[in-house]
Design an enzyme around this catalytic site. Structure first.
Site: not given
Length: 343
Positions: A307, A319, A259
């Site tokens: 994240h 993402h 990420c």
């Protein structure tokens, strides 16, 4: 003549033992028959467990990324210090050589008391000129000696600093190895659960994720970018170019990403350097509420900030979600939103 003796009868104790054992066997058999068979977890239950394992793996991944970044930084710092020590040692050697040459010259000329030299000199004026030069040389030597001492202290400090950083590097490498094993263990456990599904169940899960991703892509609206900066838009467009690339923990592109690897790579394409980990990226700019988000802003999720994605407009993000998936669009509401970050 045939024997007509009666066969020996089993003892009462033996009969009792055999009867008890038989009864126990019957009871166990009855319990086994009546026990409810263990139920195989449903597809949705497996998915929930797998998602949780992937979340834990990603938490460990960001810690792994942090340790890896620290390791690389320490290695650079140690290399710089070692280069400085090497150059400093060369300077120290030159100072020592210079002092040695001056001392040798004094030894060759001898060290006669100045009053005697003046008495014996045939040209007192010439002697006074030479005496002045000798005084200057002595002052230079004192200055050189001070430089040598300063350089020695500086080198000692740099060597001590390098030794401390080497210890830190060793512990960081140990931490890195632990986090890597933790990530791998979580991923292996998740894969084991997925392997328990039938081919039809796996296909159904894959189709479900594909539909969700396609639906999010359809909802992305870049027509209303508001005050999104040119660099934020450039970062977003760079991330868009990586749609479909697989998630791999610790990866920063361009074959695969995790990420924060995707977001740091995307901003680098826009000429902006941001930190490597999601936790560090969370502090890299101005915090925003969900209603303030513009295309290209960072979006931080989960309480421990493990994240990150890029805002895509209309309540969607782009993402790298987790292992087993690819870079894709997803609803901002699918994870616990914390805040946005404008770089």
């Amino acid at each position: 003549m045939a024997s007509h003796r009666r066969p020996k009868q089993p003892s009462r104790a033996r009969v009792t033992v055999l009867t008890t054992a038989a009864a126990a066997a019957v009871a166990i058999s009855s319990q086994a028959a009546n026990a409810a068979p263990s139920e195989k977890p449903s597809k949705d239950e497996v998915k929930a467990k797998v998602d949780k394992l992937y979340e834990q793996a990603e938490q460990a991944t960001e810690k792994y990324n942090g340790a890896k970044e620290k390791q690389e930084k320490l290695q650079k710092e140690i290399s710089t210090i070692q280069d400085n020590v090497a150059r400093g040692q060369e300077d120290l050697n030159e100072l020592r050589d210079s002092m040695g040459l001056a001392a040798a010259a004094q030894y060759r000329t001898g060290s006669i008391d100045s009053s005697v030299q003046l008495f014996l000199s045939s040209d007192p004026d010439d002697y006074l000129d030479k005496a002045s030069t000798m005084d200057q040389l002595s002052a230079q030597q004192v200055d050189q000696l001070k430089k040598v001492q300063d350089k020695q202290r500086e080198l000692a400090q740099q060597r001590a600093e390098a030794a401390d950083k080497l210890k830190d590097l060793s512990s960081t490498r140990t931490e890195l190895g632990k986090k890597k094993k933790e990530v791998q263990a979580k991923l292996a456990e998740a894969q084991k659960l997925l392997n328990s599904l039938t081919a039809a169940e796996k296909a159904a899960l894959a189709a479900q994720e594909e539909r969700a991703s396609r639906s999010s892509a359809d909802r992305v609206d870049l027509g209303n970018t508001g005050s999104a900066s040119g660099r934020a838009m450039a970062a977003f467009q760079a991330a868009q170019s990586q749609l479909g690339k697989p998630y791999v923990y610790g990866a920063t592109g361009t074959a695969s990403y995790d990420c924060s690897g995707l977001t740091s790579w995307a901003y680098a394409q826009a000429g902006v350097s941001i930190p490597r980990t999601s936790q560090a990226q969370a502090s890299a700019g101005t915090h925003l509420s969900m209603s303030e988000l513009k295309v290209g802003d960072l979006v931080i999720f989960y309480g421990d900030l493990h994240h990150v994605g890029l805002y895509a407009g209309n309540g969607q993000i782009i993402h790298a979600p987790r292992s087993g998936t690819v870079v894709r669009y997803e609803s901002i509401n699918n994870m616990p939103f914390q805040f946005g970050v404008r770089i």
